[in-house]
Write a protein that holds these residues in place. Sequence first.
Motif, PDB file in Angstrom:
ATOM      1  N   ARG A 178      -1.814  45.836   3.664  1.00  0.00           N
ATOM      2  CA  ARG A 178      -2.331  46.930   5.129  1.00  0.00           C
ATOM      3  C   ARG A 178      -3.140  47.255   6.356  1.00  0.00           C
ATOM      4  O   ARG A 178      -3.281  47.553   7.011  1.00  0.00           O
ATOM      5  N   LEU A 179      -4.199  46.908   5.248  1.00  0.00           N
ATOM      6  CA  LEU A 179      -5.462  46.726   6.465  1.00  0.00           C
ATOM      7  C   LEU A 179      -5.817  45.815   7.194  1.00  0.00           C
ATOM      8  O   LEU A 179      -6.147  46.398   8.694  1.00  0.00           O
ATOM      9  N   THR A 180      -4.868  44.856   7.505  1.00  0.00           N
ATOM     10  CA  THR A 180      -4.715  43.228   8.752  1.00  0.00           C
ATOM     11  C   THR A 180      -3.747  43.972   9.419  1.00  0.00           C
ATOM     12  O   THR A 180      -3.609  43.794  10.413  1.00  0.00           O
ATOM     13  N   PHE A 181      -2.862  44.399   9.003  1.00  0.00           N
ATOM     14  CA  PHE A 181      -2.141  45.022   9.781  1.00  0.00           C
ATOM     15  C   PHE A 181      -1.944  46.261  10.956  1.00  0.00           C
ATOM     16  O   PHE A 181      -1.825  46.324  11.678  1.00  0.00           O
ATOM     17  N   ALA A 182      -3.213  46.933   9.664  1.00  0.00           N
ATOM     18  CA  ALA A 182      -3.560  48.420  10.542  1.00  0.00           C
ATOM     19  C   ALA A 182      -4.525  47.707  11.752  1.00  0.00           C
ATOM     20  O   ALA A 182      -5.048  47.957  13.425  1.00  0.00           O
ATOM     21  N   VAL A 183      -5.162  46.289  11.446  1.00  0.00           N
ATOM     22  CA  VAL A 183      -6.454  45.803  12.248  1.00  0.00           C
ATOM     23  C   VAL A 183      -5.689  45.301  13.679  1.00  0.00           C
ATOM     24  O   VAL A 183      -6.037  45.403  15.099  1.00  0.00           O
ATOM     25  N   LEU A 184      -4.138  44.296  13.606  1.00  0.00           N
ATOM     26  CA  LEU A 184      -3.477  44.091  14.290  1.00  0.00           C
ATOM     27  C   LEU A 184      -2.885  44.807  15.137  1.00  0.00           C
ATOM     28  O   LEU A 184      -2.635  44.859  16.614  1.00  0.00           O
ATOM     29  N   ALA A 185      -2.448  45.875  14.435  1.00  0.00           N
ATOM     30  CA  ALA A 185      -2.050  47.391  15.466  1.00  0.00           C
ATOM     31  C   ALA A 185      -2.984  47.859  16.526  1.00  0.00           C
ATOM     32  O   ALA A 185      -3.050  47.943  17.627  1.00  0.00           O
ATOM     33  N   LEU A 186      -4.140  47.589  16.094  1.00  0.00           N
ATOM     34  CA  LEU A 186      -5.233  48.465  16.931  1.00  0.00           C
ATOM     35  C   LEU A 186      -5.653  47.396  18.059  1.00  0.00           C
ATOM     36  O   LEU A 186      -5.936  48.120  19.180  1.00  0.00           O
ATOM     37  N   VAL A 187      -6.340  46.453  17.491  1.00  0.00           N
ATOM     38  CA  VAL A 187      -6.079  45.308  18.768  1.00  0.00           C
ATOM     39  C   VAL A 187      -4.845  44.588  19.113  1.00  0.00           C
ATOM     40  O   VAL A 187      -5.029  44.860  20.558  1.00  0.00           O
ATOM     41  N   LEU A 188      -4.151  45.067  19.294  1.00  0.00           N
ATOM     42  CA  LEU A 188      -2.710  45.657  20.085  1.00  0.00           C
ATOM     43  C   LEU A 188      -2.401  45.941  20.651  1.00  0.00           C
ATOM     44  O   LEU A 188      -1.957  46.544  22.465  1.00  0.00           O
TER      45      LEU A 188
END
Lengths: 160, 439
Positions: free
Chosen positions: B399-409
């Motif tokens: 979930r955290l990995t997903f959140a970071v990637l979403a923020l980066v995008l």
Amino acid sequence: MALSKDHAVAVIVILAAACIVIFGRRTLAVGDSVGVGFTLVPQDAVALACSSDGSLSDAKCEYDGAGNPIDTKEPLRPVVLTSSRDVVLLSGIWASAGVQDWLQEARRRERDERVEVSCLVKYIGTMHDVAVRFREHDAFGARVRLRVATVSECRVTKKE
Amino acid sequence: MEGRSVSTEVIHDPSIRSRFERAKALVSSPAGWLVVAAIALGVFLRFHAFDFPQSFLFDEHHFVNNARNYISGRADQNDHPPFGKLLIAQSMVILGDTPVGWRLPSAISGLLTIGLGAVAAGRLFSLEAGFVAGALLGLDGFLISYSRAGLLDGFLATGAMSSVVLATFPSTVPLAALGGVLTGIAMNIKFSGVAVFAPVLVNILLTPQSNARRIRTIAFAGLCATITYFLLFSYGLRVVAHPASVADVVAKSRALLHHHLELTDMKNPATSGWVTWALPVRPLVLGYVEHFGEVRALTSLGNVVVWWSTVSLTLALVGLIVWLGIGRILQPSDEKRSGGVRAFVQVHGRSICIVLSSALSFVAPWVATHRDSYIYHFLPTYAVLVLISAGFVAAQTARLTFAVLALVLLVGAFYAPVWSFMPLSPQAYHARLFLESWR
């Protein structure tokens, strides 16, 4: 491949990113205020002119498409922007207090000085099929599309 | 991860088939979709309006004009060794003296940096880290902007990444030789390219073997670097019909080095001290074109999510390594995999050392001397440090990995216009480069 709720969230994030790229740049829109800079000499008060049959929010050229004078209070004037060399049509340059004061003073002293002018202008749209001239007795040039703005305020920033 | 020996920590060797299956599963996961989107957007931004402007960006005149000199057999007037300009010249010979010809080598180099970074992170940390690294390197403005300009620093970032990839394999003599050749090439782009040797050296030192063998391997790698450097430099001199003996290369190199050591006044408004790169205080606007009510710009400001998290993580890691000691982090760890910085260091000590050796070597010249420094000197360091961020992010919960990637995008999408010369209003430009020193 089973699609989960997280896949749906991923799709929403990707769509949001696409919307930010496409719509988030806030390109120039009618009504926007823009700061511009250009130079003037006293002769420009009669030299700068445009010719067109069109009008935008009551802003018109000094001449119609055939080159006949039009009775209009604040005709559009073409100026070349210092930063980009873009030509834009401005209405109300000579009515702004800063430019008026400078012009009267220059005429009184009979000085042929070129000055830098900074204005805050309001973008009102694009005029199609318009021709411009930068010298009093020159013929109008080719018909082009130009952006049009009305002057909110101007000041003479630097005398060359 | 438990019980892994020091020598094999960075070597993951499940069967190719199982790795492929895992990679397939990762791509089709929600986070995988974000990774693909981030890389796709990053590649798009590297090539959108690629030939704009038709005039030179930032320092392109130094390199393109001297590439022209190489093409027409005139002397190189630039203060760097020849290879970077020879690459640009070759592109101009093939594609013509056009903006695309000037800039394509940088674009290819930028794509290689993403690919090599993904491979490096995949081998240093985990397959997931490789994917995350692709996204972080792909959608970062610092790397994007240097992929769009005919400048040399992107080549150094690719060199840095290549040597980190080499250092993920157990050190052998042929591999060390390859590392030496890479170093010679990088030094022929800019002298600071010597830092490419650091991970090769650390890998030799950390690979279990006798000291005598280590010394022989290091000496051989150094010899390969030296020979490559001389051959390439000599080739550059021959192209312009200059004397090209070993003595000539030495003399020319000494003159360039002397010139660089005298550039210490920091008066150029684009200069920035190395400490300021952490924020960064002064990223460079590589290109800026203003039209009525619209701006088109290219900034070297990175993706602030990646930048700030990478800098923070690096500071935390360096502090922790100083606290724990190098010896302790290189010991095999029984630490269970967890999201904490300490656990990350203890599980991936060797990998972190390899990456940090590259990163610190590339900043060392600017820390140790008063030579004028610019943000682009940080590019190779930044690129390899992103690998650590990728490893750390991938070690977190899904979930955290997903959140970071979403923020980066999302942040990447917000900054996309100023990384690729898209027209935007002055207000939108200011909203993105909100610090005055960024504009």
